[in-house]
Design an enzyme around this catalytic site. Structure first.
Site, PDB file in Angstrom:
ATOM      1  N   ARG A 145       0.835  -1.188   0.000  1.00 38.60           N
ATOM      2  CA  ARG A 145       0.000   0.000   0.000  1.00 38.60           C
ATOM      3  C   ARG A 145       0.877   1.249   0.000  1.00 38.60           C
ATOM      4  O   ARG A 145       1.921   1.283   0.654  1.00 38.60           O
ATOM      5  CB  ARG A 145      -0.926   0.031   1.231  1.00 38.60           C
ATOM      6  CG  ARG A 145      -2.102  -0.923   1.180  1.00 38.60           C
ATOM      7  CD  ARG A 145      -3.126  -0.483   0.130  1.00 38.60           C
ATOM      8  NE  ARG A 145      -4.302  -1.348   0.102  1.00 38.60           N
ATOM      9  CZ  ARG A 145      -4.442  -2.409  -0.684  1.00 38.60           C
ATOM     10  NH1 ARG A 145      -3.449  -2.742  -1.499  1.00 38.60           N
ATOM     11  NH2 ARG A 145      -5.546  -3.124  -0.666  1.00 38.60           N
TER      12      ARG A 145
ATOM     13  N   GLU B 109      -3.800   7.589  -5.680  1.00 33.57           N
ATOM     14  CA  GLU B 109      -3.827   6.945  -6.990  1.00 33.57           C
ATOM     15  C   GLU B 109      -5.086   7.341  -7.747  1.00 33.57           C
ATOM     16  O   GLU B 109      -6.159   7.414  -7.134  1.00 33.57           O
ATOM     17  CB  GLU B 109      -3.752   5.423  -6.815  1.00 33.57           C
ATOM     18  CG  GLU B 109      -2.454   4.968  -6.173  1.00 33.57           C
ATOM     19  CD  GLU B 109      -2.453   3.498  -5.789  1.00 33.57           C
ATOM     20  OE1 GLU B 109      -1.370   2.957  -5.553  1.00 33.57           O
ATOM     21  OE2 GLU B 109      -3.550   2.896  -5.712  1.00 33.57           O
TER      22      GLU B 109
ATOM     23  N   HIS C  99       0.097   0.275 -10.013  1.00 30.79           N
ATOM     24  CA  HIS C  99      -0.772  -0.569  -9.176  1.00 30.79           C
ATOM     25  C   HIS C  99      -1.331  -1.758  -9.975  1.00 30.79           C
ATOM     26  O   HIS C  99      -2.550  -1.992 -10.041  1.00 30.79           O
ATOM     27  CB  HIS C  99      -1.925   0.253  -8.590  1.00 30.79           C
ATOM     28  CG  HIS C  99      -2.500  -0.359  -7.335  1.00 30.79           C
ATOM     29  ND1 HIS C  99      -2.924   0.385  -6.269  1.00 30.79           N
ATOM     30  CD2 HIS C  99      -2.710  -1.657  -6.977  1.00 30.79           C
ATOM     31  CE1 HIS C  99      -3.391  -0.412  -5.311  1.00 30.79           C
ATOM     32  NE2 HIS C  99      -3.260  -1.666  -5.730  1.00 30.79           N
TER      33      HIS C  99
END
Length: 314
Positions: free
Chosen positions: A231, A260, A281
């Site tokens: 994370r 993000e 990601h």
């Protein structure tokens, strides 16, 4: 039952046939905060990956009976509000372990071998101009014999440890920062000080936010590389940028950021050095992982319709 998917784009055009068998299915590629109530109206079941369902929104959805989070983390859903309104909430865990582990080692081996730099040279014609059969411009280091410290000893951390062991690495499981050391663990400060590679697999909590800052980087070996597929926010992004710029550590592989998509002002997104591999990601998102994810969501809905409790958080 009416089923609505609020952010189908996160499922990468994966077949939803197993969901279509369970009710009337409506999908939206993306849902902005201003569109949540409109897109959700009339639905008995909502499926969301990142769309936020807060108390105000939940209170307006009178038909809603079940929220299926198509992810493991549920911070985008107000669980207390769901409970107060008698709405069940489920999530999906474990579906992406093979994908995250594979991407973790992709980042590690690319950094150790400088694969990205050699590939760029080949594309730019450097190999074609070489005076010998190969190029040895950048270091290429074995994973075998390296000390790989894992922060986060859950399912993902254990899976990474298993693969690292197959490579012949020396695996160290870090204890929580400042916590009494359990059997099989190494104190946090020692674990990062002796590491050749650090791989982060813990959740983001108040305890782990800014777990690794410039102070921790200065303890590490100058040859250390650090990987974060967990994370954003666990590693301080400005401090990591400084550590890379100043060669305090050798490199980093980062798949997650605090905000993000990446903000234009994010220091890691703006960093141009070859000792950083930044990916958007994607560690969780192999084709097989998303297929597993959709299947698990369908099983959660099927169990709910049958009055069974499966992957229930509320």
């Amino acid at each position: 039952m009416k089923i609505t998917v609020l952010d189908n784009a996160t499922l990468a055009n994966t077949s939803l046939a197993c969901l279509e068998q369970l009710g009337s299915l409506k999908t939206y590629e993306l849902t902005s905060p201003e569109q949540v109530v409109e897109h959700s109206q009339g639905a008995d079941i909502l499926i969301t990956n990142k769309v936020v369902l807060n108390r105000e929104t939940i209170s307006q959805l009178k038909n809603l009976k079940l929220i299926c989070v198509s992810a493991t983390g549920t911070n985008n859903v107000d669980l207390e509000a769901a409970k107060d309104h008698g709405i069940a909430v489920t999530n999906v865990a474990g579906y992406s372990t093979p994908s995250v582990v594979q991407h973790t080692f992709s980042l590690i081996t690319n950094l150790l071998g400088n694969t990205h730099r050699y590939q760029a040279d080949c594309q730019q014609g450097a190999w074609q101009k070489s005076e010998m059969f190969c190029r040895l411009d950048y270091s290429f280091n074995d994973l075998q014999g390296k000390t790989l410290t894992i922060i986060g000893g859950g399912t993902l951390g254990q899976a990474v440890a298993k693969v690292a062991d197959a490579f012949g690495a020396n695996v160290v499981m870090s204890e929580r920062k400042g916590a009494p050391c359990r059997d099989g663990r190494t104190p946090f400060d020692e674990a990062i000080k002796t590491a050749d590679i650090i791989s982060v697999h813990c959740p983001l909590t108040e305890e782990t936010r800014n777990l690794i800052t410039l102070n921790e980087f200065k303890v590490m070996k100058p040859s250390c590389i650090i990987i974060n597929t967990a994370r954003g926010g666990i590693i301080n992004e400005a401090d990591l940028t400084s550590a890379l710029e100043q060669n305090i550590i050798a490199g980093a592989g980062v798949d997650v950021l605090t905000k993000e998509p990446a903000e234009l002002s994010n220091p890691l997104a703006n960093y141009k050095g070859s000792n950083l591999l930044l990916t958007p990601h994607i560690a969780w998102a192999s084709t097989e992982s998303i297929v597993r994810l959709v299947k698990e969501v369908s099983l959660n809905i099927k169990a709910f319709k049958q009055g069974e409790s499966r992957s229930r958080l509320v």
